[in-house]
Design an enzyme around this catalytic site. Structure first.
Site, PDB file in Angstrom:
ATOM      1  N   LYS A 119       0.869  -1.145   0.005  1.00 31.46           N
ATOM      2  CA  LYS A 119      -0.004   0.035   0.053  1.00 31.46           C
ATOM      3  C   LYS A 119       0.857   1.401  -0.079  1.00 31.46           C
ATOM      4  O   LYS A 119       0.654   2.140   0.844  1.00 31.46           O
ATOM      5  CB  LYS A 119      -1.043  -0.126   1.244  1.00 31.46           C
ATOM      6  CG  LYS A 119      -1.947  -1.161   1.084  1.00 31.46           C
ATOM      7  CD  LYS A 119      -3.186  -1.094   2.128  1.00 31.46           C
ATOM      8  CE  LYS A 119      -4.162  -2.190   1.903  1.00 31.46           C
ATOM      9  NZ  LYS A 119      -3.594  -3.487   2.288  1.00 31.46           N
TER      10      LYS A 119
HETATM   11  O1  LIG Z   1      -5.056  -4.278  -0.285  1.00 33.89           O
HETATM   12  C1  LIG Z   1      -5.459  -5.181   0.535  1.00 33.89           C
HETATM   13  O2  LIG Z   1      -5.355  -6.463   0.276  1.00 33.89           O
HETATM   14  C2  LIG Z   1      -6.781  -4.684   1.348  1.00 33.89           C
HETATM   15  C3  LIG Z   1      -7.484  -3.885   0.861  1.00 33.89           C
HETATM   16  C4  LIG Z   1      -8.473  -3.717   1.567  1.00 33.89           C
HETATM   17  O3  LIG Z   1      -9.509  -2.898   1.421  1.00 33.89           O
HETATM   18  N1  LIG Z   1      -8.816  -4.442   2.778  1.00 33.89           N
HETATM   19  C5  LIG Z   1      -8.017  -5.420   3.428  1.00 33.89           C
HETATM   20  O4  LIG Z   1      -8.330  -6.307   4.181  1.00 33.89           O
HETATM   21  N2  LIG Z   1      -6.871  -5.618   2.705  1.00 33.89           N
HETATM   22  C6  LIG Z   1      -5.749  -6.410   3.191  1.00 33.89           C
HETATM   23  O5  LIG Z   1      -6.236  -7.890   2.862  1.00 33.89           O
HETATM   24  C7  LIG Z   1      -5.863  -8.702   3.980  1.00 33.89           C
HETATM   25  C8  LIG Z   1      -7.243  -9.306   4.578  1.00 33.89           C
HETATM   26  O6  LIG Z   1      -6.924 -10.127   5.729  1.00 33.89           O
HETATM   27  P1  LIG Z   1      -8.053 -11.366   6.075  1.00 33.89           P
HETATM   28  O7  LIG Z   1      -9.134 -10.336   6.632  1.00 33.89           O
HETATM   29  O8  LIG Z   1      -7.271 -12.140   7.286  1.00 33.89           O
HETATM   30  O9  LIG Z   1      -8.434 -11.955   5.084  1.00 33.89           O
HETATM   31  C9  LIG Z   1      -5.058  -8.018   5.095  1.00 33.89           C
HETATM   32  O10 LIG Z   1      -3.634  -8.222   4.507  1.00 33.89           O
HETATM   33  C10 LIG Z   1      -5.424  -6.334   4.501  1.00 33.89           C
HETATM   34  O11 LIG Z   1      -4.411  -5.657   4.671  1.00 33.89           O
END
Ligand SMILES: O=C(O)c1cc(=O)[nH]c(=O)n1[C@@H]1O[C@H](COP(=O)(O)O)[C@@H](O)[C@H]1O
Length: 298
Positions: A119
């Site tokens: 990011k």
């Molecule tokens: O860019 C990302 O991957 C991201 C964007 C977003 O809007 N929301 C989001 O959850 N993420 C990332 O996606 C992952 C989600 O993780 P889980 O919720 O464990 O599946 C984390 O590493 C977040 O930082």
């Protein structure tokens, strides 16, 4: 599973419009091929302290390394891409980043696409440094794609956009994030919302690719955003790039939510889940079963 009709309005052969650098096809074409072969799932590799403990590993660079390589080994046959969460390596300083470098190299060796979830976003001159780190051939941190934050202005991302295009790599620009707080910035502007402008700018970038090929400038749109795309009048099919959709699993979204949220753009969606799959570890068979279950829901 993605539609056989391809990502854009027109179906056709998935030949890259331009050859990427280093003899590599453009990221969008490589991702599309991986999604066709394996299905539209990205597994997030997020070595949270709690997960390390649950896997019987110490919260140390060595623990991160074991966790990352085991997760990769388990999901590599099933995931179109893996997405390491950079923050969770960065918290261990240079030794943590070395574990990330090792994971990126191992994924590349295993033929799995990598999306570094860093990011990044800054003024152009500084952005060139981030681009060098994450997208330059020969960088130990280079991934197939990197996540970018456009809140210094989409055009501030230019060094990364250009280096990615030159090297057959890609970017995913935050548009509508999965967290509820995102709306306070991304929805601002009504019919000319911040998110809509980001989507419009990504569409312009992807014009360099033929209409029947998935472009290499993707967007991040959470699987949890509900009706926001419709409410804000955002047409993702015009973007013609991949849509990285986090929120599956631990944040509560399901495959049905993805289909309802993305509608006709669903074939371009790469759903991503981290904790929802990693919680099944450390047993390789259990991790694979969790990955298979996530894929079956898509
Ligand atoms: O860019 C990302 O991957 C991201 C964007 C977003 O809007 N929301 C989001 O959850 N993420 C990332 O996606 C992952 C989600 O993780 P889980 O919720 O464990 O599946 C984390 O590493 C977040 O930082």
């Amino acid at each position: 599973m993605p539609s056989p009709d391809g990502p854009g309005a027109a179906a056709g052969p998935a030949a890259p419009a331009t050859q990427g650098g280093a003899g590599r096809a453009p990221f969008g074409a490589r991702l599309w091929a991986a999604m066709q072969a394996k299905g539209p799932l990205c597994v997030g590799i997020d070595p949270h302290p709690g997960l390390l403990a649950a896997w019987g590993l110490p919260d140390t660079p060595g623990g991160l390394r074991s966790f990352s390589l085991a997760a990769l080994e388990a999901v590599a046959p099933l995931a179109a891409a893996v997405k390491p969460q950079v923050a969770l390596y960065e918290r261990h300083g240079s030794a943590g980043m070395a574990a990330l470098e090792e994971l990126l190299a191992a994924a590349s060796q295993a033929g799995v696409l990598t999306i570094a979830d860093a990011k990044r976003g800054d003024i152009g001159s500084t952005m060139a440094g981030y681009a060098d780190a994450w997208l330059r051939d020969g960088s130990t941190l280079a991934a197939d794609a990197v996540t970018l934050s456009p809140y210094l202005g989409f055009e501030s991302l230019r060094p990364a956009l250009d280096l990615a295009a030159a090297n057959g790599r890609g970017v995913f620009v935050l548009a509508l994030t999965s967290n509820p707080e995102g709306a306070s910035v991304q929805h601002v502007g009504g019919s000319e919302s911040v998110a809509r402008r980001i989507a419009g700018a990504a569409a312009v970038e992807n014009q360099r690719y033929a209409r029947d090929v998935l472009g290499s400038v993707g967007l991040v749109v959470g699987a949890t955003v509900g009706s926001a795309l419709a409410d804000l009048g955002i047409d993702l099919s015009a973007v013609r790039g991949p849509i990285l959709a986090p929120g599956l699993g631990a944040q509560g979204a399901t495959g049905a939510d993805l289909r309802a949220t993305f509608g006709a753009s669903y074939p371009a969606v790469l759903a991503t889940s981290s904790r929802g799959i990693l919680a099944a570890g450390p047993d390789v068979a259990a991790l694979r079963a969790a990955t298979r279950e996530a894929l079956q829901g898509l």
